[in-house]
Design a protein around this motif. Structure first.
Motif, PDB file in Angstrom:
ATOM      1  N   GLY A 163      -4.411   1.176   3.159  1.00 37.31           N
ATOM      2  CA  GLY A 163      -4.243   0.566   4.471  1.00 37.31           C
ATOM      3  C   GLY A 163      -4.635  -0.892   4.512  1.00 37.31           C
ATOM      4  N   PHE A 164      -4.159  -1.588   5.542  1.00 36.70           N
ATOM      5  CA  PHE A 164      -4.551  -2.975   5.791  1.00 36.70           C
ATOM      6  C   PHE A 164      -4.512  -3.221   7.298  1.00 36.70           C
ATOM      7  N   ALA A 208      -2.434  -0.525  -7.471  1.00 42.92           N
ATOM      8  CA  ALA A 208      -2.431   0.843  -7.983  1.00 42.92           C
ATOM      9  C   ALA A 208      -1.883   1.843  -6.974  1.00 42.92           C
ATOM     10  N   SER A 209      -1.702   1.423  -5.725  1.00 45.66           N
ATOM     11  CA  SER A 209      -1.282   2.343  -4.667  1.00 45.66           C
ATOM     12  C   SER A 209       0.230   2.523  -4.669  1.00 45.66           C
ATOM     13  N   ALA A 210       0.647   3.719  -4.292  1.00 46.92           N
ATOM     14  CA  ALA A 210       2.079   4.010  -4.195  1.00 46.92           C
ATOM     15  C   ALA A 210       2.682   3.455  -2.912  1.00 46.92           C
ATOM     16  N   GLY A 211       1.847   3.154  -1.931  1.00 45.80           N
ATOM     17  CA  GLY A 211       2.345   2.631  -0.665  1.00 45.80           C
ATOM     18  C   GLY A 211       1.276   1.861   0.066  1.00 45.80           C
ATOM     19  N   LEU A 212       1.695   0.955   0.945  1.00 46.15           N
ATOM     20  CA  LEU A 212       0.784   0.181   1.795  1.00 46.15           C
ATOM     21  C   LEU A 212       1.267   0.285   3.233  1.00 46.15           C
ATOM     22  N   GLY A 213       0.324   0.533   4.161  1.00 45.56           N
ATOM     23  CA  GLY A 213       0.699   0.665   5.564  1.00 45.56           C
ATOM     24  C   GLY A 213      -0.350   0.073   6.482  1.00 45.56           C
ATOM     25  N   SER A 214       0.097  -0.407   7.619  1.00 42.69           N
ATOM     26  CA  SER A 214      -0.812  -1.047   8.574  1.00 42.69           C
ATOM     27  C   SER A 214      -1.617  -0.014   9.348  1.00 42.69           C
ATOM     28  N   LEU A 215      -2.907  -0.333   9.523  1.00 44.34           N
ATOM     29  CA  LEU A 215      -3.797   0.516  10.320  1.00 44.34           C
ATOM     30  C   LEU A 215      -3.916   0.018  11.753  1.00 44.34           C
ATOM     31  N   LEU A 238       9.036  -7.537   7.781  1.00 47.11           N
ATOM     32  CA  LEU A 238       8.676  -6.232   8.315  1.00 47.11           C
ATOM     33  C   LEU A 238       7.734  -5.495   7.374  1.00 47.11           C
ATOM     34  N   VAL A 239       6.682  -4.888   7.965  1.00 45.38           N
ATOM     35  CA  VAL A 239       5.772  -4.033   7.205  1.00 45.38           C
ATOM     36  C   VAL A 239       5.618  -2.722   7.973  1.00 45.38           C
ATOM     37  N   PRO A 240       5.406  -1.602   7.258  1.00 46.16           N
ATOM     38  CA  PRO A 240       5.339  -0.303   7.938  1.00 46.16           C
ATOM     39  C   PRO A 240       3.920   0.049   8.374  1.00 46.16           C
ATOM     40  N   SER A 241       3.843   1.029   9.258  1.00 45.24           N
ATOM     41  CA  SER A 241       2.550   1.594   9.638  1.00 45.24           C
ATOM     42  C   SER A 241       2.091   2.572   8.569  1.00 45.24           C
ATOM     43  N   LEU A 242       0.825   2.968   8.642  1.00 46.00           N
ATOM     44  CA  LEU A 242       0.277   3.914   7.667  1.00 46.00           C
ATOM     45  C   LEU A 242       1.027   5.238   7.715  1.00 46.00           C
TER      46      LEU A 242
END
Length: 755
Positions: A163-164, A208-215, A238-242
């Motif tokens: 998350g970020f 190392a993460s398979a995905g990143l999503g906004s918190l 565009l960035v996705p949510s968690l």
């Protein structure tokens, strides 16, 4: 006199017609003003509708269904068992490996690991003074594996979504997504929330993460989270949510497809307005800003697994696999001081991880709340239709009737909106049509009240010299009621009379008799009025009341029956309480007889030009009076005719006889009203009814011996129901009939000789 009245009446009606357009036009102007506000969609005016949606969420939460989503909760107990937060990254790595080994489809962290682990050996070595002969210790610690590297290694071997947080200020590094987001249509830069900065986990963890999503979770202007953003704009990318990224990773999808209005065939929104998202097999309808309307579920403890159970090896391998395999695992904190709390329609303190998990659940289940494109158009249509209808009708129907119709419209809109939410998951805002109805009613009622005051003043000036004050009041309330006479209505009529009132009057002084009548009539009238009756008049000790006039009463028959039963019950209580009441005159064991009938009556203002009274006349009224007189002869408290009995299904009715009352040739079947539905279901009453019906059959077949035997055999039944006088009357009648020849064509009908 008559011509003067009619002339003045015509003048009043002309004045009334001239006065009507004022309130009507005012009401229509209000309707169009409300419609303009709704159409303008001014920010802030939607708050009331959102609050209504909050009520719906509380009244009809989403039923929990297992969608393969779990929350690993770092709760108070986990902190107590495993130590204070932050835990060493080696513990997080062990948790990740445990979930991965158990077959988790995705592991989404509602946590940002933005700083190095202070418990790493290298971090500890950096804090040891190097001037005290600690070189060997420092070198030994520095050579040990770094905790963040251990965590990164565990991330690399698991389907982890890191998350970020997004920030409005410009700071932090660019976000490098492991997978892109494809856009079908114009870039959704119009409505999607823009951000310029970020707080991210350490680069080696992200890589190392398979995905990143906004918190990041942002509520509405009042702080309540109703819509969870699924996509964000970070530096025009565009960035996705968690939750959205967790679904992508769980399905092994390459990318997320974003559809905007001009790329999906939609024409109702501006170019670039988001329409829906597709992630793997799931298509998600969104708002133009890329948000998901949240439909929060009822509490579901089975959704959550405390973190300590996984890290303390408390769960067996089979239980762990059953709880984790194929599931999307969201890891977050609910412990005090750690949790990021949000306010939802159901809770003021909801952990943010729960919002992410429930968003993923809704997408998997396909259970979406949607606000259709046509919703605002429908609301605008209802404002104009209902508000306009009330504005046109209200000036001609009065405040009370208008309030009733306005309330029906309001309830209809509210119920329709709630049903649309509960049954179709549509968000239709009822507030604008209701606001229009409320303002139309309030303004028009005030204007009509002002006009009515002017009308009343005019009427008093015009008619005070010609009519009684009561008639002037009635004409002022409704000038149309100048005509004598009335209307025909289906009505229920009740006569009540005190048994032996002449004997009672002889025992007391006139003032004492009045004192007694007041004590009797007051509670009786209270019962009648509570049952929606109109108390017509008092005739000495007798009361005449009726139902279904002047107001319609759809339940008139049952209201009348319950009132009669309540009067009998009330009298029994009065016979106990009144004799001991100071200053109250009350004869011993007062009894009443009640006659009731139903049928057509003529009701209205009747009398002379000098004085009117609101009353009723007709054959139905006369027969009810005769039934009251027959209660003494048949030994019953309440006697009713067949027309009323036919309307009282479920009440305890006992057929008494077929009678020709005085002054009437046609016979009627009369019944005793003994009780309500509860007594009807009593086995004792069922036995009485069955036995008495057998007796009546024998009696009408002129089987005198069998009829007498049945009376004697069931004597106890009559006594238990206070019907001994009825049995005695039939014994006497059978004795008389059996001693003389029966006339030809005798059908068992009794011809009453007394009123």
């Amino acid at each position: 006199m008559a011509s003067q009245i009619n002339n003045r009446t015509g003048s009043i009606r002309q004045r009334l017609k001239l006065l009507q357009p004022g309130p009507m036009i005012s009401g229509l102007l209000i309707v169009f003003a409300v419609a303009a506000l709704q159409f303008a969609a001014i920010p802030g005016f939607e708050r009331l509708g959102l609050m209504v949606f909050d009520i719906y969420q509380s009244a009809a939460p989403r039923s929990y269904e297992d969608a393969g989503v779990r929350i690993i909760d770092i709760d108070e107990e986990s902190i107590e068992k495993l130590g204070q937060w932050p835990w060493p990254r080696t513990e997080i790595a062990r948790l990740t490996q445990t979930l991965s080994d158990a077959g988790a489809a995705a592991i989404a962290f509602d946590i940002v690991f933005s700083e190095p682990d202070r418990t790493s050996p290298s971090q500890i070595a950096a804090r040891i003074p190097d001037d005290e002969g600690n070189d060997a210790l420092i070198e030994s610690l520095a050579s040990l594996p770094d905790h963040d590297s251990i965590l990164a290694d565990s991330f690399a071997l698991a389907p982890v979504v890191n998350g970020f947080f997004l920030l409005k200020e410009d700071r932090g590094k660019a976000i490098e997504l492991p997978s892109g987001m494809a856009i079908l249509g114009s870039s959704p830069t119009v409505e999607v929330e823009p951000y310029r900065g970020s707080v991210q986990s350490l680069p080696e963890l992200n890589q190392a993460s398979a995905g990143l999503g906004s918190l990041s979770i942002v509520g509405d202007a009042d702080g309540v989270l109703r819509r969870a953003p699924l996509v964000f704009l970070h530096k025009n990318e565009l960035v996705p949510s968690l939750s959205l990224e967790a679904l992508r990773v769980a399905q092994g999808a390459d990318s997320i497809l974003v559809k905007t209005s001009d790329g999906s065939g939609e024409t109702t929104s501006a170019p670039g307005a988001l329409v829906n998202l597709r992630v793997g097999a799931f298509e998600v309808p969104t708002t133009a800003a890329g948000e998901l309307w949240m439909h929060f579920s009822e509490p579901a403890p089975e959704r959550t697994i405390p973190a300590w159970r996984l890290l303390s090896n408390e769960m067996s391998a089979a239980e762990l696999q059953h709880s984790v395999e194929g599931q999307i695992m969201f890891i977050g904190a609910s412990a005090t001081g750690l949790r990021d709390l949000v306010t939802t329609p159901q809770s003021d303190n909801e952990p943010g991880v729960t919002v992410h998990a429930q968003a993923a659940e809704q997408i998997i289940l396909g259970k979406f709340l949607t606000r259709p494109d046509w919703a605002r158009g429908l609301e605008l249509f209802l404002i104009i239709l209902l508000g306009g209808a009330l504005a046109i009708l209200l000036p001609n129907m009065g405040a009370l009737v208008g309030a009733g119709i306005g309330m029906i419209m309001t309830i209809g809109v509210a119920v329709g909106s709630l049903l649309a939410f509960d049954q179709l998951q549509y968000l239709l805002d009822p507030t604008w049509p209701i606001v229009a109805l409320a303002f139309v009613y309030a303004v028009q009622t005030l204007l009509s009240f002002r006009e009515e005051e002017q009308q009343r003043a005019y009427i008093h000036t015009a008619f005070d010299r010609y009519l009684s004050p009561e008639m002037v009041r009635q004409i002022a309330a409704n000038p149309e009621r100048l005509q004598l006479g009335g209307e025909e209505r289906e009505m229920t009529v009740l006569f009540c009379d005190i048994r032996g009132f002449s004997r009672i009057s002889e025992q007391y002084e006139p003032k004492e008799v009045i004192n007694f009548l007041t004590g009797f009539l007051t509670p009786m009238c209270d019962i009648l009025l509570e049952s929606k009756a109109t108390v017509d008049k008092f005739i000495g000790d007798a009361v005449l009341a009726f139902w279904n006039a002047p107001l319609d009463d759809p339940d008139q028959f049952r209201n009348g029956a319950r009132a009669a039963l309540d009067m009998v019950d009330s009298l029994e209580k009065l016979n106990v309480s009144m004799p001991s009441k100071p200053g109250q005159v009350w004869p011993p064991e007062v009894k009443i007889g009640i006659g009731m009938n139903a049928g057509l009556c003529c009701v209205g203002n009747m009398g002379s030009q000098q004085r009117l009274s609101y009353s009723l006349i007709g054959d139905t009224v006369n027969i009810a009076s005769r039934f009251e007189g027959l209660t003494k002869q048949y030994g019953v408290k309440i006697m009713i005719g067949s027309a009323l009995a036919d309307q009282l299904e479920g009440f305890a009715l006992l057929e008494l006889d077929q009678v020709k009352v005085v002054g009437r040739d046609a016979p009627d079947t009369v019944f005793a009203l003994l009780g309500d539905e509860q007594m009807h279901d009593d086995p004792a009453f069922t036995r009485l009814q069955k036995h008495h019906q057998a007796f009546l059959q024998a009696y009408r077949e002129q089987s005198w011996s069998e009829a007498s035997n049945l009376l004697n055999q069931y004597e106890a039944n009559y006594q238990d129901n206070d019907m001994s006088l009825l049995a005695d009357m039939y014994r006497q009648r059978i004795g008389e009939l059996s001693e003389k020849p029966i006339r030809s064509g005798w059908d068992g009908v009794y011809a009453a000789t007394q009123k």
